[in-house]
Design a protein around this motif. Sequence first.
Motif, mmCIF file in Angstrom:
data_model
loop_
_atom_site.group_PDB
_atom_site.id
_atom_site.type_symbol
_atom_site.label_atom_id
_atom_site.label_comp_id
_atom_site.label_asym_id
_atom_site.label_seq_id
_atom_site.Cartn_x
_atom_site.Cartn_y
_atom_site.Cartn_z
ATOM 1 N N PRO A 124 0.820 -1.215 0.000
ATOM 2 C CA PRO A 124 0.000 0.000 0.000
ATOM 3 C C PRO A 124 0.855 1.267 0.000
ATOM 4 O O PRO A 124 1.855 1.362 0.722
ATOM 5 N N GLY A 125 0.480 2.220 -0.832
ATOM 6 C CA GLY A 125 1.179 3.495 -0.884
ATOM 7 C C GLY A 125 2.302 3.556 -1.892
ATOM 8 O O GLY A 125 2.937 4.613 -2.042
ATOM 9 N N PHE A 126 2.563 2.444 -2.585
ATOM 10 C CA PHE A 126 3.651 2.420 -3.563
ATOM 11 C C PHE A 126 3.121 1.989 -4.932
ATOM 12 O O PHE A 126 2.270 1.105 -5.027
ATOM 13 N N ALA A 127 3.685 2.599 -5.975
ATOM 14 C CA ALA A 127 3.227 2.309 -7.329
ATOM 15 C C ALA A 127 3.667 0.940 -7.809
ATOM 16 O O ALA A 127 3.076 0.372 -8.720
ATOM 17 N N GLY A 128 4.710 0.388 -7.191
ATOM 18 C CA GLY A 128 5.198 -0.927 -7.607
ATOM 19 C C GLY A 128 6.481 -1.261 -6.891
ATOM 20 O O GLY A 128 7.004 -0.486 -6.089
ATOM 21 N N PRO A 129 7.043 -2.434 -7.181
ATOM 22 C CA PRO A 129 8.269 -2.870 -6.521
ATOM 23 C C PRO A 129 9.440 -1.904 -6.675
ATOM 24 O O PRO A 129 10.231 -1.738 -5.739
ATOM 25 N N GLY A 130 9.563 -1.268 -7.827
ATOM 26 C CA GLY A 130 10.673 -0.348 -8.033
ATOM 27 C C GLY A 130 10.639 0.814 -7.062
ATOM 28 O O GLY A 130 11.665 1.194 -6.482
ATOM 29 N N GLU A 131 9.469 1.391 -6.887
ATOM 30 C CA GLU A 131 9.334 2.504 -5.943
ATOM 31 C C GLU A 131 9.590 2.041 -4.511
ATOM 32 O O GLU A 131 10.205 2.754 -3.709
ATOM 33 N N LEU A 132 9.149 0.844 -4.187
ATOM 34 C CA LEU A 132 9.367 0.310 -2.847
ATOM 35 C C LEU A 132 10.855 0.051 -2.596
ATOM 36 O O LEU A 132 11.371 0.333 -1.505
#
Length: 273
Positions: free
Chosen positions: A220-228
């Motif tokens: 939640p709160g992230f556009a995808g794994p890269g942003e995380l």
Amino acid sequence: MLREVAATRYVTPLREGGSLPGIVEADDLGTYVMKFTGAGQGRKTLVAEVVAGELARRLGLRVPELVGAQLDPVIGLAEPDQEVQELLKASGGLNLGMDFLPGSIGFDPLAYEVDPVEAGRIVWFDALINNVDRSWRNPNLLVWHRDLWLIDHGATMIWHHNWPGAAAWAERPYDASDHVLADFGPDLDAAAAELAPLVTEELLTEVTALVPEEWLADEPGFAGPGELRRAYVAALLARAGVGERITIGPRTPERPSRVPGWLATELPKRSAS
């Protein structure tokens, strides 16, 4: 990515708390301590194991090899323990394996002397990742071939259980009074001088890239794994100056444990095992 193996036989559970890791044999003829996506805190614990463990390795600390371990739930059908069966059924797919160190023993501070330089490096590293689970209550260190090996980093980086508050963790001090190596005179200045410059954006990017994408999906709160992944990099990079905020005071057995609530209930079980 981590090297991958496939589990071929579940050998035995390690009853050291709610996560219920188990020893498995794999198709590379290796033996591993396996941690499961279907247990306790699930994949976030495995993410912490990979990021912290592989970061420690690159900083020159000893960590058993970590691998991605594919699990076919059918392996659990022959298990007589219902709890183990349910765990294996819930953990089909990619899990985490840690190389099993045959003949290793748990670290005992009364029986093993640690050099202040090595003690300082380990305490500094634990401050960086905010490890709340390497105390005298539960060392999470093994002695193998007379060397110290770091294990069990699932309770590190506890900010990733509450990402909106992650930025605030960067400036928090680290109280190492109850750290299992506090009594060995850890040389924290030397550790900070050596290790802090190594914690770069490039190194952290390399480490977070090792986390399987499926363990980072749908946060939640992230556009995808890269942003995380970038969020993990930013949090650890901001904490690289923690050496100035490590304190070591008197050890007080009466002091309540500072571990998260979900872990605190498991420590008595570990101590009794």
